[in-house]
Structures are given as C-alpha cells and as structure tokens.
Design a protein around this motif. Structure first.
Motif, PDB file in Angstrom:
ATOM      1  N   ARG A 107       0.203   5.330  -8.491  1.00 31.91           N
ATOM      2  CA  ARG A 107       0.716   6.333  -7.754  1.00 31.91           C
ATOM      3  C   ARG A 107       2.545   6.762  -8.801  1.00 31.91           C
ATOM      4  N   ASP A 108       2.539   5.551  -8.756  1.00 32.71           N
ATOM      5  CA  ASP A 108       4.071   6.099  -9.878  1.00 32.71           C
ATOM      6  C   ASP A 108       3.682   6.261 -11.144  1.00 32.71           C
ATOM      7  N   GLU A 109       2.095   6.082 -11.816  1.00 33.44           N
ATOM      8  CA  GLU A 109       2.209   6.303 -13.409  1.00 33.44           C
ATOM      9  C   GLU A 109       1.827   7.862 -12.637  1.00 33.44           C
ATOM     10  N   ASP A 111       2.966  10.473 -10.296  1.00 35.61           N
ATOM     11  CA  ASP A 111       4.198  10.768  -9.877  1.00 35.61           C
ATOM     12  C   ASP A 111       4.868  10.920 -11.257  1.00 35.61           C
ATOM     13  N   LYS A 112       5.115   9.731 -12.548  1.00 35.87           N
ATOM     14  CA  LYS A 112       5.557  10.263 -13.824  1.00 35.87           C
ATOM     15  C   LYS A 112       5.152  11.345 -15.094  1.00 35.87           C
TER      16      LYS A 112
ATOM     17  N   ARG B  53      14.160   5.364  -7.666  1.00 34.06           N
ATOM     18  CA  ARG B  53      12.851   5.662  -7.871  1.00 34.06           C
ATOM     19  C   ARG B  53      11.414   4.348  -7.069  1.00 34.06           C
ATOM     20  N   CYS B  54      10.692   4.995  -6.210  1.00 37.88           N
ATOM     21  CA  CYS B  54      10.038   3.773  -5.534  1.00 37.88           C
ATOM     22  C   CYS B  54       8.621   3.182  -5.490  1.00 37.88           C
ATOM     23  N   LEU B  55       8.522   2.819  -5.560  1.00 39.82           N
ATOM     24  CA  LEU B  55       6.912   2.020  -5.375  1.00 39.82           C
ATOM     25  C   LEU B  55       6.302   2.060  -4.701  1.00 39.82           C
ATOM     26  N   GLN B  56       4.985   2.500  -3.663  1.00 39.76           N
ATOM     27  CA  GLN B  56       4.510   2.718  -2.272  1.00 39.76           C
ATOM     28  C   GLN B  56       3.523   2.042  -1.788  1.00 39.76           C
ATOM     29  N   TYR B  73       4.690  -4.492 -12.372  1.00 36.97           N
ATOM     30  CA  TYR B  73       5.973  -3.228 -13.011  1.00 36.97           C
ATOM     31  C   TYR B  73       5.781  -3.782 -14.047  1.00 36.97           C
TER      32      TYR B  73
END
Lengths: 119, 230
Positions: A107-109, A111-112, B53-56, B73
C-alpha cells in the motif's frame, strides 16, 4: 453385539465416509486432513463387521473391558487431532502475519508511486 | 548513514502528532515511519491531515507484528539503523542521536535506552519494577549479561539485527525475548541511560489481569530465545 446394532453402525460410518468424499470433491477439506478421518471410518467399519477381532485385540493389549479400549483409542485420537490443529493454527497465523505486513508495505509503495505521478 | 524511527501506533491519535514533532525537532537526521496497527480511532486521518508518513496494517497484529513491519520497511528501503519509538509520548527524541553515537563508539549491534541506570524520570510502578528486575535476573542467569531495562521499547538496532528481526520477531510482548535472542547470537548489546515520561495518552498493553500471563509467557520465551538458532 447384535446384528441390528452392527447394521446401524455400518450405515452411520458409510454415511460419514460419503460425507467426507463429498467434502473432498467440493474442495471444502484438504485430502491430507480427510485421510485420517477416512482411516478412522474404515477401522470402525472393520471392527463392526468382525467384532470378535476387537475382543481379541483388547485381550492382547491387556484391557479387561473392550469398551475401555474404545475410550482409550478415542481419547488418543482426539488429543492427536487437537494437537495437529494447534500447530496448524500457529503456522497459518504466522503466514497471515506475513501477508498483512506485505499488504501494508505494498500500500505504501502504491501511495509513493501515485505521489510521483501527481507531481 | 540512513536512520529510521519506527513508531508503532494503536489508537494514538491524541499523541501521534506531538511524537512526530518531537522527532522532527530533536532528531532531524532521522526519517520516521508510523505503523498504524489498524487503530479503531482516527489515527489514520490525523496522520493524513498532518502529512505524517504512515504504514497501514489492514488487520490488527499487535505490537510485535507492527514493529516488525517497520523493520521490514527499514531493510527494504536501505536503512543502516532503525530505532523503535513509542507513539504514546513515553520516549524523548533528544536521546536518539546519543544512542547512535553510543552505537558507533562501542561498535554495538543494539543500543537499549534504559530507565534504570541513572534512575531519572518516570520509573514505572513498584510492582512493574519488581517484574522488570525479575526478568533482568532471568536474563543474567541465562546469558551472563546485565540488562537493567529488558522491557524498554526504545531500542536502536543496526542493519544486521534488522535483517534478523525482519525474518523472526515475537508477536506479543516482544522486547525481552527478542533481546535475549540477539545476546545468544553473540551480538553486542549495550544500554545507555534515558529519561522516559509517563505516558500522556493511551493505556499500557499489560493490564493487571494480563500481568501473570505476561510474566509466564515472557520468562518461557526468554528461555526458548536463549537456545534458539538464528
């Protein structure tokens, strides 16, 4: 053991076997887990058809009352099955954790990448 | 040197902003990442509004799984050191740089921030200190190493330990046994004095009812960790 009881047990066991086979064909149970239940059904069926074998076996092991052997075998089976289930649950929960973490990181990737596209 | 702060957060919407501000001001060299452990409050919204900045995590994993996500991460994004930092206001960012210096000076693999070297700041309740001292004793007995604050959540690790933890990290109450696991693998662990605050928000993950379970579980886990092969 009366012939009536033998027939009832045989029918019940066969129904159970049929049910297990149906579950396998519907892919609701893995074959490797179904195997032990099928084995159990077949063992019960054999003893149902040849009850003298059961008396003989309990005498050989040294259990005076044959019914006690049923209890013993049943309890051992239950304990081993439950233990196998516990280990399975642990393994599945480990795999689950990995997946959840991977989802968060992906998900973070995403978003980036989106941020990059927008700018 | 790339440095990362991992902030595990479960329902920390009230304190997460001040925690991140603290890091930005007092440890500006550090990147940070909040790991939101599927909070039921508005932690996610608060993070988004403030550009944090946030991992969900889509499902709640508990502290161990959340922190481990941060370590993965860190490994994937090429960080040299990662420090775990609680989101509830207990930790102060001004010690982070000191921890890195201590790691470099002593060539250590892990630096633990301990409340019980100078005994300054928030010292926890007497009953908890007793529990911590007991765990300390068990660790001393098993590894021969004195760790004054084995439950401290403020820990800096280098890349080597990060990779180990990314593969294998305890799920609940992870601090003491993950520490022993590292000591048993002959890695160098040092402690430096830090001052912690009483938590401003949120509740401890160890309620009185859980305390007995906690002690038994952690003691057992320490014993297993001592003999684990990594």
């Amino acid at each position: 053991m009366s012939i009536k009881l033998q027939i009832i047990v045989a029918v019940l066991v066969l129904l159970m076997l049929l049910y297990i086979i149906r579950m396998i064909s519907k892919k609701k149970i893995d074959i490797r887990y179904a195997l032990r239940w099928m084995a159990l059904c077949i063992i019960v069926l054999v003893f149902d058809i040849f009850p003298k074998m059961f008396n003989w076996l309990s005498k050989v092991i040294g259990i005076q009352l044959p019914s006690n052997m049923i209890f013993m075998v049943a309890i051992i089976l239950l304990i081993t099955t439950m233990f196998a289930l516990t280990t399975n649950v642990s393994r599945i929960s480990q795999k689950n954790t990995r997946l959840i973490q991977e989802v968060a990181l992906l998900r973070d990737e995403i978003d980036k990448i989106k941020e990059k596209e927008q700018s | 040197m790339k440095k990362l702060v991992v902030i595990p957060a479960y329902n920390e919407s009230a304190s997460i902003v001040s925690t991140v501000e603290d890091i930005k001001q007092n440890a500006p060299d550090f990147d940070y990442i909040v790991v939101n452990d599927c909070s039921t409050d508005n932690t996610v919204e608060v993070c988004k509004e403030n550009g944090i900045r946030c991992l969900q995590l889509p499902i709640n994993l508990g502290i161990g799984g959340a922190v481990q996500t941060g370590y993965i991460y860190g490994v994937r994004n090429g960080y040299d050191v990662v420090v775990q930092f609680d989101g509830d206001g207990q930790h102060s960012a001004r010690f982070l740089e000191t921890m890195v210096e201590a790691m470099e000076e002593n060539d250590a693999d892990m630096v633990v921030g301990s409340r019980f070297i100078t005994n300054e700041g928030f010292q926890s309740s007497a009953i908890r200190r007793l529990g911590i001292r007991f765990l300390s004793g068990v660790i001393k007995l098993l590894t021969g190493k004195t760790i004054t604050d084995p439950t401290s959540g403020m820990r800096l690790i280098n890349r080597n330990i990060m990779e180990i933890y990314a593969k294998d990290y305890p799920k609940d109450y992870p601090e003491p046994d993950s520490l022993v696991q590292i000591i048993a693998a002959k890695k160098k662990v040092i402690e430096i004095p830090v001052i912690m605050n009483e938590r401003t928000e949120g509740v401890s993950s160890i309620s009185p009812i859980n305390a007995i379970y906690y002690m038994i579980k952690v003691t057992l886990a320490i014993i297993f960790a001592r003999f684990k092969k990594i």
